[in-house]
Design a protein around this motif. Structure first.
Motif, PDB file in Angstrom:
ATOM      1  N   VAL A  53       0.859  -1.177   0.000  1.00 59.24           N
ATOM      2  CA  VAL A  53       0.000   0.000   0.000  1.00 59.24           C
ATOM      3  C   VAL A  53       0.896   1.229   0.000  1.00 59.24           C
ATOM      4  O   VAL A  53       1.740   1.395   0.886  1.00 59.24           O
ATOM      5  CB  VAL A  53      -0.923   0.029   1.238  1.00 59.24           C
ATOM      6  CG1 VAL A  53      -1.770   1.284   1.248  1.00 59.24           C
ATOM      7  CG2 VAL A  53      -1.801  -1.205   1.273  1.00 59.24           C
ATOM      8  N   ARG A  54       0.728   2.056  -1.022  1.00 60.94           N
ATOM      9  CA  ARG A  54       1.459   3.321  -1.105  1.00 60.94           C
ATOM     10  C   ARG A  54       0.436   4.448  -1.115  1.00 60.94           C
ATOM     11  O   ARG A  54      -0.770   4.219  -1.205  1.00 60.94           O
ATOM     12  CB  ARG A  54       2.281   3.386  -2.393  1.00 60.94           C
ATOM     13  CG  ARG A  54       3.370   2.355  -2.483  1.00 60.94           C
ATOM     14  CD  ARG A  54       4.290   2.591  -3.665  1.00 60.94           C
ATOM     15  NE  ARG A  54       3.620   3.204  -4.800  1.00 60.94           N
ATOM     16  CZ  ARG A  54       3.803   2.855  -6.064  1.00 60.94           C
ATOM     17  NH1 ARG A  54       4.642   1.906  -6.366  1.00 60.94           N
ATOM     18  NH2 ARG A  54       3.157   3.462  -7.032  1.00 60.94           N
ATOM     19  N   GLU A  55       0.950   5.664  -1.051  1.00 63.17           N
ATOM     20  CA  GLU A  55       0.070   6.823  -1.056  1.00 63.17           C
ATOM     21  C   GLU A  55      -0.762   6.905  -2.337  1.00 63.17           C
ATOM     22  O   GLU A  55      -1.920   7.295  -2.315  1.00 63.17           O
ATOM     23  CB  GLU A  55       0.932   8.093  -0.923  1.00 63.17           C
ATOM     24  CG  GLU A  55       0.151   9.320  -0.544  1.00 63.17           C
ATOM     25  CD  GLU A  55       1.092  10.478  -0.280  1.00 63.17           C
ATOM     26  OE1 GLU A  55       1.017  11.462  -1.034  1.00 63.17           O
ATOM     27  OE2 GLU A  55       1.896  10.394   0.657  1.00 63.17           O
ATOM     28  N   ASP A  56      -0.161   6.472  -3.457  1.00 66.39           N
ATOM     29  CA  ASP A  56      -0.821   6.609  -4.750  1.00 66.39           C
ATOM     30  C   ASP A  56      -1.293   5.288  -5.369  1.00 66.39           C
ATOM     31  O   ASP A  56      -1.845   5.276  -6.465  1.00 66.39           O
ATOM     32  CB  ASP A  56       0.108   7.318  -5.731  1.00 66.39           C
ATOM     33  CG  ASP A  56       1.399   6.563  -5.967  1.00 66.39           C
ATOM     34  OD1 ASP A  56       1.758   5.725  -5.124  1.00 66.39           O
ATOM     35  OD2 ASP A  56       2.055   6.811  -6.990  1.00 66.39           O
ATOM     36  N   GLN A  58      -2.276   0.737  -4.578  1.00 70.70           N
ATOM     37  CA  GLN A  58      -2.315  -0.502  -3.815  1.00 70.70           C
ATOM     38  C   GLN A  58      -1.998  -1.612  -4.807  1.00 70.70           C
ATOM     39  O   GLN A  58      -2.738  -1.810  -5.775  1.00 70.70           O
ATOM     40  CB  GLN A  58      -3.689  -0.718  -3.194  1.00 70.70           C
ATOM     41  CG  GLN A  58      -4.033   0.333  -2.168  1.00 70.70           C
ATOM     42  CD  GLN A  58      -5.390   0.083  -1.523  1.00 70.70           C
ATOM     43  OE1 GLN A  58      -5.904  -1.026  -1.536  1.00 70.70           O
ATOM     44  NE2 GLN A  58      -5.970   1.132  -0.958  1.00 70.70           N
TER      45      GLN A  58
END
Length: 190
Positions: A53-56, A58
């Protein structure tokens, strides 16, 4: 969070596959070693996964074996190595080849992987040393049970993985355990 997917293989377009799990299609990125072993479209498959999971985004990464997933997880722990680079490493070489390269400290094998430069290869060799485990590390060079016994004896005598693997390579493949240990110790004593 998502550790495993089982379902029908809907689509495959390297390095991405779509696995239909009861009507929900999961996009999964897989290393080429897993991709080449996939069945035909419509067949049932099961993949072990790692969820990022990243800020921008999944992103779900899938692996055919637990060794591949474990190696992926060790790779992404290293500073400067992200999931895409780890996937590239596992696409360029098998887990056994990676472990053997780390055990024998062969940076040249890692540099051949796209996206891995000399400095990154050196960092991988340093940070992965001892983390892929001796059971994975020298598997590629062990041909039979007697060679595995010889290897374990050398490790028990205090020789490093690198020294033991090098001594094992020099032995004839059909050598017995006691004779193999004697020959390996003679070679290591030089």
């Amino acid at each position: 969070m998502i550790g495993k997917l089982s379902g029908t293989l809907d689509d495959k377009n390297p390095p991405q596959v779509i696995v239909d799990c009861h009507g929900v299609g999961y996009e999964v990125l897989v290393p080429m070693s897993t991709f080449y072993n996939l069945p035909e479209l419509g067949a049932r498959i099961s993949l072990l996964t790692h969820f990022v999971v990243r800020e921008d985004a999944q992103i779900l990464y899938g692996f055919a074996t637990s060794q591949e997933r474990a190696a992926f997880r060790e790779l992404i722990k290293i500073s400067g190595v992200g999931p895409r680079t780890a996937l590239s490493v596992l696409s360029g070489m098998s887990v056994a080849e990676l472990a053997q390269a780390v055990t024998l400290q062969e940076g040249g094998r890692l540099v051949k992987v796209p996206g891995i430069g000399k400095k990154t290869a050196e960092r991988l060799l340093l940070e992965l040393k001892g983390k892929l485990g001796p059971d994975i590390g020298v598997v590629a060079s062990v041909a039979n049970d007697s060679q595995a016994d010889i290897l374990q004896a050398l490790l028990a005598l205090g020789y490093s993985d690198k020294e033991a693997a090098a001594a094992l390579k020099a032995l004839p493949s059909d050598v017995g355990v006691s004779e193999g240990i004697r020959l390996a110790l003679r070679a290591l004593g030089k």
